[in-house]
Design a protein around this motif. Structure first.
Motif, short mmCIF file in Angstrom:
data_model
loop_
_atom_site.label_atom_id
_atom_site.label_comp_id
_atom_site.label_asym_id
_atom_site.label_seq_id
_atom_site.Cartn_x
_atom_site.Cartn_y
_atom_site.Cartn_z
N GLU A 303 0.83 -1.20 0.00
CA GLU A 303 0.00 0.00 0.00
C GLU A 303 0.87 1.25 0.00
N ARG A 304 1.89 1.28 0.85
CA ARG A 304 2.80 2.43 0.88
C ARG A 304 3.58 2.52 -0.44
N PHE A 305 3.91 1.38 -1.00
CA PHE A 305 4.61 1.34 -2.29
C PHE A 305 3.77 2.06 -3.35
N SER A 306 2.50 1.69 -3.44
CA SER A 306 1.60 2.30 -4.43
C SER A 306 1.41 3.79 -4.17
N GLN A 307 1.29 4.16 -2.90
CA GLN A 307 1.09 5.57 -2.56
C GLN A 307 2.29 6.41 -2.94
N THR A 308 3.49 5.85 -2.76
CA THR A 308 4.70 6.59 -3.13
C THR A 308 4.77 6.79 -4.64
N LEU A 309 4.40 5.77 -5.42
CA LEU A 309 4.35 5.92 -6.88
C LEU A 309 3.32 6.98 -7.28
N ASP A 310 2.16 6.96 -6.63
CA ASP A 310 1.11 7.92 -6.94
C ASP A 310 1.59 9.35 -6.68
N TRP A 311 2.26 9.52 -5.55
CA TRP A 311 2.82 10.83 -5.20
C TRP A 311 3.81 11.29 -6.28
N GLY A 312 4.69 10.36 -6.71
CA GLY A 312 5.66 10.71 -7.73
C GLY A 312 5.03 11.08 -9.06
N LEU A 313 3.98 10.37 -9.45
CA LEU A 313 3.31 10.66 -10.72
C LEU A 313 2.61 12.01 -10.69
N ARG A 314 1.98 12.35 -9.58
CA ARG A 314 1.31 13.65 -9.47
C ARG A 314 2.31 14.79 -9.61
N TRP A 315 3.43 14.66 -8.92
CA TRP A 315 4.43 15.73 -9.00
C TRP A 315 5.08 15.78 -10.39
N THR A 316 5.23 14.63 -11.02
CA THR A 316 5.80 14.62 -12.37
C THR A 316 4.91 15.37 -13.35
N LEU A 317 3.61 15.14 -13.29
CA LEU A 317 2.69 15.86 -14.18
C LEU A 317 2.60 17.33 -13.82
N LEU A 318 2.62 17.63 -12.53
CA LEU A 318 2.52 19.02 -12.09
C LEU A 318 3.69 19.86 -12.63
N ILE A 319 4.88 19.26 -12.68
CA ILE A 319 6.07 19.97 -13.17
C ILE A 319 6.33 19.68 -14.64
N GLY A 320 6.15 18.44 -15.05
CA GLY A 320 6.52 18.03 -16.40
C GLY A 320 5.67 18.63 -17.50
N LEU A 321 4.36 18.76 -17.28
CA LEU A 321 3.49 19.33 -18.31
C LEU A 321 3.84 20.79 -18.62
N PRO A 322 3.93 21.67 -17.62
CA PRO A 322 4.28 23.06 -17.94
C PRO A 322 5.69 23.18 -18.51
N ALA A 323 6.61 22.34 -18.06
CA ALA A 323 7.97 22.39 -18.60
C ALA A 323 7.96 22.03 -20.09
N THR A 324 7.15 21.04 -20.46
CA THR A 324 7.04 20.66 -21.87
C THR A 324 6.44 21.77 -22.71
N VAL A 325 5.33 22.33 -22.23
CA VAL A 325 4.66 23.41 -22.97
C VAL A 325 5.59 24.60 -23.14
N ALA A 326 6.26 24.99 -22.06
CA ALA A 326 7.14 26.16 -22.11
C ALA A 326 8.33 25.93 -23.04
N LEU A 327 8.91 24.74 -22.98
CA LEU A 327 10.10 24.47 -23.79
C LEU A 327 9.76 24.43 -25.28
N VAL A 328 8.60 23.92 -25.63
CA VAL A 328 8.19 23.90 -27.04
C VAL A 328 7.99 25.33 -27.54
N ILE A 329 7.29 26.15 -26.77
CA ILE A 329 6.98 27.52 -27.20
C ILE A 329 8.22 28.40 -27.19
N LEU A 330 9.08 28.22 -26.21
CA LEU A 330 10.25 29.10 -26.04
C LEU A 330 11.52 28.55 -26.67
#
Length: 514
Positions: A303-330
């Motif tokens: 259960e803790r294993f899954s929760q840690t993965l979930d936490w990592g995925l949320r933070w990855t999308l929170l940072i990764g999506l805007p970084a992708t959008v910004a890098l393509v445009i800029l």
């Protein structure tokens, strides 16, 4: 727990930021002093070969195999046996890598022919690349032993020192480019010696901190030791699975050697800009969660294993999506502001912009792989990522052959991005199908909120960028100033947007802490 994870990620990201900023300074110096010609093409190939193997052996397969075994010993065995494991792995790995390094130095002409066959049409470039490779190849030995030390320190919760170590590479390279290069008949040759010096320096830097933990290795050969065999058993298949993106980039270098002069350099600068956010957060997050996932697996806490993965995925999308959008445009403005000096001219900016936009599209996938792969390696499953990695490599090769003709070097970058999405998708599907990862509540709403926030930021940046020719013909000061304010505006608008759509810090905690 999530605060500790976030703090550790922040430490790694902070140290990585220092390294990446110095890396930008280094690349700006490269662009100004050496441009995008035969000398830089030769050096980038000579450095990419051992650097590729470093990511395969050190940051890739070895780290993913060693950390879970180390964590298992750390959780279940006394300190004496833990120290013995470090001694045995250091001696065995060191001797194997010494042999590989010797072979690499002797076989340098063959390696250049394999990885950059297009250089055969330019004998001087091929000869220079071979000479450089003989100097840079020992970097593999030094940096792999540095990765062993980093794995020990990370597993013991000492994340700052391994994350700060790459700064030394950039310092050595800057010194070589500015002060040593003028004394060489072939100035770019000094860069190869800078790589060699950096490898030695980074390894020596780790020693005092290992001594503090009473884990300084006393290397000895122990091929048949159970711990070494366990690491090797996990490591061998992971040689492919953990570094698929790097294999794809190496294939790009091989094919780019057949294209016009400058193509290898254009891909290099594109890769450097994508590596900034990837290293700053994607690699940092993967580095932090692997020891935690390994401990949860060793403690039989799915259960803790899954929760840690979930936490990592949320933070990855929170940072990764805007970084992708910004890098393509800029993409174009960033290249003009950071690299258009000296011998790196307007045409280099335009050509590099094409490959950077294509490679930036895959940034989120690169980040996701860094978070999803530890979900397998922490459970000592290296075979599954290998299978998916090979599928992604095959897809990348097929797409490359289709895209290289209409898009040239940009087609190489685009195929790498698409293959990484395929790899990330297969890893995610497997974790879900086998019940290893169970998404926490609130994902549909979270994705909608992220989409709205990124749309708002993207529209603002698109409006503020303007035409690339304006950037190219502006003064250096105007380019940097304009880019600074665009980055500030983009970051500020994204922060306001995620608050406006309702994302709060509590939504990013581990599930059991909410």
């Amino acid at each position: 727990m999530s605060k500790a994870l976030l703090k550790s990620t922040g430490i790694v990201s902070g140290m990585t930021l220092i390294s990446r900023v110095l890396g930008f300074v280094r690349d700006m110096i490269y662009a100004q002093l050496f441009g995008a010609g035969a000398g830089t093409d030769a050096f980038f190939v000579a450095f990419r070969i051992p650097n590729f193997m470093r990511r395969l052996f050190a940051e890739g397969a070895f780290s993913q195999a060693f950390v879970p075994v180390f964590s298992q010993y750390q959780t279940q065995r006394p300190h004496e046996e833990l120290h013995e494991l470090v001694d045995q792995v250091a001696g065995t790995l060191g001797l194997i890598l010494f042999g590989i390094t010797a072979i690499g130095v002797l076989a340098a002409p063959v390696l250049v022919w394999i990885f950059a066959p297009g250089f055969a049409e330019a004998p001087d470039k091929q000869a220079l690349t071979t000479a450089m490779l003989r100097v840079t190849f020992p970097y593999l030995l030094f940096i792999s032993l540095t990765a062993l030390a980093g794995g020990v320190l990370n597993s013991c919760g000492k994340f700052a020192i391994p994350a700060l170590t790459p700064v030394l590479l950039n310092v050595c390279m800057i010194i070589a480019a500015v002060w040593v290069a003028p004394h060489f008949e072939q100035p770019a040759m000094a860069l190869a010696w800078g790589v060699f010096a950096a490898g030695v320096t980074q390894l020596l830097f780790q020693i005092p901190y290992l001594k503090q933990l009473k884990l300084l290795p006393r290397p000895r050969w122990a091929w048949r030791a159970p711990g070494v065999q366990q690491v090797l058993k996990l490591m061998l298949p992971a040689l492919f699975g953990s570094s698929v993106a790097q294999v794809n980039l190496l294939i790009d270098t091989l094919l780019a050697s057949f294209l016009v002069t400058g193509s290898v350099s254009w891909l290099y600068y594109s890769d450097r800009l994508v590596e900034f956010p990837l290293g700053l957060f994607g690699v940092a997050l993967g580095t932090v969660i692997l020891p935690n996932l390994s401990r949860h697996h060793a403690a039989d806490s799915p259960e803790r294993f899954s929760q840690t993965l979930d936490w990592g995925l949320r933070w990855t999308l929170l940072i990764g999506l805007p970084a992708t959008v910004a890098l393509v445009i800029l993409a174009g403005p960033m290249l003009a502001a950071l690299f258009q000096y000296g011998k790196f001219g307007p045409e280099d900016v335009r050509m590099t912009t094409r490959s950077l936009m294509a490679l930036a599209l895959g940034l989120l996938a690169f980040m996701l792989v860094k978070v999803l792969a530890p979900g397998f390696y922490a459970r000592q499953d290296t075979r599954t990522p290998v299978r998916y990695g090979l599928i992604a490599m095959g897809a990348n090769t097929a797409m490359t052959l289709m895209l290289i003709w209409p898009l040239a070097h940009a087609g190489l970058a685009l195929s790498t991005s698409l293959a990484s999405f395929l790899n990330a998708g297969m890893l995610f599907r497997n974790l879900r199908h086998n019940g290893v990862y169970q998404p926490a509540r609130g994902w549909p709403r979270f994705l909608w909120q992220l989409g709205a926030a990124n749309l708002a930021m993207g529209l603002l940046l698109w409006w503020g960028v303007g035409d690339l020719d304006i950037w190219i013909h502006a003064s250096a000061r105007e380019r940097l100033w304009h880019l600074f304010w665009l980055v500030m505006a983009g970051g500020g608008s994204y922060l306001l947007a995620i608050l406006a759509v309702g994302i709060r810090p509590r939504h990013l905690l581990l599930q059991h802490e909410k």
